[in-house]
Design a protein around this motif. Structure first.
Motif, mmCIF file in Angstrom:
data_model
loop_
_atom_site.group_PDB
_atom_site.id
_atom_site.type_symbol
_atom_site.label_atom_id
_atom_site.label_comp_id
_atom_site.label_asym_id
_atom_site.label_seq_id
_atom_site.Cartn_x
_atom_site.Cartn_y
_atom_site.Cartn_z
ATOM 1 N N LYS A 197 3.363 7.918 -1.321
ATOM 2 C CA LYS A 197 1.921 8.137 -1.118
ATOM 3 C C LYS A 197 1.306 8.754 -2.361
ATOM 4 C CE LYS A 197 1.892 8.270 3.891
ATOM 5 N NZ LYS A 197 1.555 8.984 5.128
ATOM 6 N N ASN A 198 2.033 9.646 -2.987
ATOM 7 C CA ASN A 198 1.561 10.238 -4.234
ATOM 8 C C ASN A 198 2.566 9.952 -5.342
ATOM 9 O OD1 ASN A 198 -0.735 11.389 -3.033
ATOM 10 N ND2 ASN A 198 0.509 13.111 -2.299
ATOM 11 N N GLU A 200 0.826 -1.198 0.000
ATOM 12 C CA GLU A 200 0.000 0.000 0.000
ATOM 13 C C GLU A 200 0.864 1.252 0.000
ATOM 14 O OE1 GLU A 200 -3.192 0.016 2.948
ATOM 15 O OE2 GLU A 200 -2.805 -2.117 3.234
ATOM 16 N N ALA A 201 0.302 2.324 -0.490
ATOM 17 C CA ALA A 201 0.996 3.608 -0.417
ATOM 18 C C ALA A 201 1.299 3.916 1.041
ATOM 19 C CB ALA A 201 0.131 4.707 -1.022
ATOM 20 N N GLY A 202 2.526 4.301 1.314
ATOM 21 C CA GLY A 202 2.918 4.637 2.674
ATOM 22 C C GLY A 202 3.466 3.457 3.466
#
Lengths: 134, 134
Positions: free
Chosen positions: B78-79, B31-33
């Motif tokens: 995250k982005n 997952e992002a992060g």
DNA sequence: TATCTGTTATAATTGTTGTATAACAGATAG
DNA sequence: CTATCTGTTATACAACAATTATAACAGATA
């Protein structure tokens, strides 16, 4: 058929050659049964070594696209043999590309459209070439 | 997340690592992060050198997928930044694959279906993973 | 202080890529 | 018969990429 080698590419020369010949076949720039230049001829034209051309020709032969004959030279195969594992192989090649497209927030439709455009444009080129031969 | 290295593959180890992490991100296994193992930890787990892991992490950082920090280690971005050239790059990657599919007499529909299946199965996996987190 | 993080440097090894040169067997054109 | 073309093989060499090994550094952390 025009072949362009990018000596600054990260792709090896023999791989660029192989790819362009496959693309040429898909787009009708090359036809089944058509003769390719000899390894020495093509090497001289492209300014590369004959072994590099030979390596590309060997791979194309192993893949069933090319028939190599000591007398007649290199001839595009008339019947490309079935490779039952091809779809699995293709799937493995596509997997990281599709994954990256998803990560980069490309939509399903955009991805489908991109593949369709590539597919259709190549098939159209081939069709046009066959029209001209009648 | 399970990572499997094939030491007999023609793909370099750092490339296999990079690809599997991108696939993991696309399928929601990552997952992002989320934090990744340290270069030393992952290298030890996979039985490879820390520099090989570092090279994969570097590439993922250059591609915008990973953030590397001396203190916090490696963290999935995250982005993911937009790469305006991505579709063109992807198109160039797909071109020889689509060409080969055409040469091997694969139909437009079969090709579309193969891409759709890959795309949908990855997106479904990601969706399932997000469901579980609620 | 000890341990963890990414990062950098250096060196050695191995495999791949590309070039160079040479030769061979078979086919073919003069 | 000779000269020339074909793919093929062998050998050597240079350049590069990939991987490992060892070591060290700066900064964060327990």
């Amino acid at each position: 058929m025009l072949i362009q080698i990018d000596f600054a590419s990260d792709l090896p020369i023999y791989r660029q050659l192989r790819d362009q010949i496959v693309i040429g076949l898909a787009t009708g720039q090359l036809e089944a049964g058509e003769e390719l230049p000899s390894v020495r001829r093509l090497a001289a034209d492209l300014g590369i070594n004959l072994h590099t051309v030979h390596k590309a020709y060997q791979q194309l032969r192993d893949e069933g696209f090319l028939v190599l004959d000591r007398r007649s030279g290199a001839v595009m195969a008339k019947n490309i043999p079935d490779q039952p594992e091809f779809q699995n192989w293709l799937s493995r090649q596509l997997e990281p590309l599709v994954a990256e497209a998803i990560c980069r927030k490309m939509s399903t439709n955009d991805l489908q459209a991109l593949v369709r455009t590539l597919d259709q444009s190549m098939r159209q080129l081939k069709k046009d070439g066959e029209m001209q031969n009648e």
